[in-house]
Design an enzyme around this catalytic site. Structure first.
Site, PDB file in Angstrom:
ATOM      1  N   GLY A 241       8.675 -29.422   3.304  1.00 16.03           N
ATOM      2  CA  GLY A 241       7.237 -29.399   3.585  1.00 16.03           C
ATOM      3  C   GLY A 241       6.863 -29.421   5.055  1.00 16.03           C
ATOM      4  O   GLY A 241       5.683 -29.448   5.388  1.00 16.03           O
ATOM      5  N   CYS A 345      -5.518  -1.149  -3.727  1.00 18.19           N
ATOM      6  CA  CYS A 345      -6.902  -1.008  -4.182  1.00 18.19           C
ATOM      7  C   CYS A 345      -7.500  -2.335  -4.617  1.00 18.19           C
ATOM      8  O   CYS A 345      -7.726  -2.566  -5.817  1.00 18.19           O
ATOM      9  CB  CYS A 345      -6.966   0.011  -5.301  1.00 18.19           C
ATOM     10  SG  CYS A 345      -6.484   1.610  -4.679  1.00 18.19           S
ATOM     11  N   GLU A 346      -7.675  -3.224  -3.675  1.00 17.49           N
ATOM     12  CA  GLU A 346      -8.318  -4.524  -3.902  1.00 17.49           C
ATOM     13  C   GLU A 346      -8.910  -4.966  -2.591  1.00 17.49           C
ATOM     14  O   GLU A 346      -8.253  -4.857  -1.556  1.00 17.49           O
ATOM     15  CB  GLU A 346      -7.274  -5.596  -4.286  1.00 17.49           C
ATOM     16  CG  GLU A 346      -6.965  -5.624  -5.717  1.00 17.49           C
ATOM     17  CD  GLU A 346      -6.621  -7.015  -6.241  1.00 17.49           C
ATOM     18  OE1 GLU A 346      -7.151  -8.019  -5.742  1.00 17.49           O
ATOM     19  OE2 GLU A 346      -5.820  -7.058  -7.176  1.00 17.49           O
TER      20      GLU A 346
END
Ligand code: LLP
Length: 419
Positions: A241, A345-346
């Site tokens: 982390g 395509c987003e």
């Protein structure tokens, strides 16, 4: 820029002795490039912190599962932390020793547990009482001993992005405090389980001293409570982390982790291990991409590039802001404000929103920085896009680590029905 191994010569970006423009032209784009020196630097830094504790580093393979990367990090002296049979097989393929492998993960299935036990890995981290019961049954059927640590959930707020927080009781991870004594009793009773200790991982991209301090104090307190009850708790796996600075402003230093570790565990007899992914590999990696074209509307200037969210999903998934720079600096260019977007395509397919950059032209290259961790490994084939090439730079030489997928390979796995 000097914060990484990447540097400029006549305005052109280099890594070790290698011109990245040349690499981009030779191998095409999008292409990930990794710098061995950066990985080694980060590993050595962390290793020196762990040395006084006799601590062991296990590379979290989920952050980058390329065989070459696993092999290199293993050669430096790290074990591995895996979360699936696939990652485990990758490690074995490059001869990581089973006794250096930890298997974490919340949904281990029967075949995965069986395989791990048969291979004699170092440790399985059980994430629930239910999973522990499965491990007990499988080890009994196999008549084979296995070291098991309990991954605990001590309800800690990791103060990081919601999607990468794993330490509070709303998350699916770990065994809650109230269940730990009964879990330990189950382990103690089981003839093929060796109770190994406790594991914790509260989240990713952590910087805060208090988070590390609270995590380590709580797990130590619990370990001592268990010891008082007569249970064996020798190993503490403190997870990973450790945060990296995506703005490139601060050097990686592990300072808050180091301080908390020393504050809590100095003069203890626990065997400590950690499972870092991002901090070992993130800064080593860049993603090379080519400008397809510029596009302007009344409101925006877009740079449409040939990398997309299928190569690097972090910007759209976590609002991550990776530094993006030209491979060749041109001093006479105007500075423009761009949204750097892919061809998918987003609207969510972006690599960076609102970046000030020198004006870029068709076919020129950009480098997206700090892409070594959770970059290629989170790839997809959305829009039938093949995965990127991956290259390792080591001893001033380029080594091809993964070939670009071919569109024919992608199509070939589908079975055409006989309608
Ligand atoms: N150990 C466990 C049990 C973990 O779940 C993780 C990461 C690690 C170790 C390694 O953490 P690291 O040192 O890499 O922070 N895709 C996200 C990060 C997901 C982290 C998942 N677990 C991102 O791109 O930010």
């Amino acid at each position: 820029m000097q914060k990484t191994g990447y540097y400029r010569k006549s305005g052109e970006l280099f890594l070790q002795n290698i011109s990245l423009k040349k690499l981009a032209n030779t191998y095409g784009t999008p292409t990930f490039v990794y710098d061995s020196n950066s990985i080694k630097h980060s590993f050595n830094l962390l290793d020196s912190i762990m040395k006084p504790f006799n601590g062991k580093i296990h590379f979290a393979v989920k952050s980058n599962d390329n065989l070459g990367v696993i092999k290199y990090i293993n050669s430096l002296g790290a074990g591995a932390d895996v979360v699936s049979i696939g990652e485990l097989k990758r490690c074995l393929k490059v001869s990581v020793k089973p006794k250096d492998i930890i298997f974490s993960g919340v949904g281990k299935q029967k075949d995965e547990i069986e395989f791990a036990i048969i291979k004699n890995i170092k440790q399985l981290n059980a994430e629930s009482i239910e999973e522990l019961k499965d491990i007990i049954e499988i080890s009994k059927n196999l008549k084979k001993k296995v070291n098991v640590a309990l991954r605990v959930n001590l309800d800690i707020n990791a103060k990081t992005h919601k999607k990468i927080s794993t330490g509070d009781e709303n998350s699916k991870f770990g065994i809650i405090y109230d269940d730990i004594v009964s879990a330990y009793k189950l382990m103690k009773k089981a003839s093929f389980i060796k109770p190994y200790g406790l594991a914790i991982h509260v989240g990713s991209q952590l910087f805060d001293y208090d988070v590390f301090y609270k995590t380590f104090s709580k797990i130590k307190k619990l370990a001592l409570e268990l010891r008082n009850k007569g249970f064996e708790v020798n190993h503490l796996d403190l997870g990973g982390g450790f945060g990296v600075d995506y703005s490139l402003k601060n050097l990686l230093n592990y300072e808050t982790f180091n301080r908390a570790l020393n504050k809590v565990f100095k003069r203890d007899d626990f065997q400590i291990s950690i499972e870092p992914g991002r901090s070992l590999i993130a800064e080593s990696g860049i993603l090379l991409t080519k400008v397809i074209r510029e596009k302007s509307t009344n409101l925006k200037k877009f740079l449409i590039v040939d990398a997309a969210m299928n190569n690097l999903i972090r910007p759209t998934l976590y609002n991550a802001r990776h530094s993006i720079i030209p491979l060749q600096v041109k001093n006479n260019r105007l500075i423009k404000k761009y949204d750097i977007v892919g061809p998918i395509c987003e609207t969510g397919d972006f690599l960076g929103i609102g970046y000030s950059l020198q004006q870029m032209k068709k076919n020129e290259f950009l480098a997206i920085m700090t892409c070594g961790a959770y970059g290629s490994v989170m790839r997809s084939n959305y829009n039938s896009r093949p995965s990127a090439t991956e290259i390792f730079i080591h001893d001033d030489k380029e080594i091809l680590l993964r070939e670009r997928e071919k569109i024919d390979q992608l199509i070939a796995v589908d079975i055409i029905p006989n309608f």
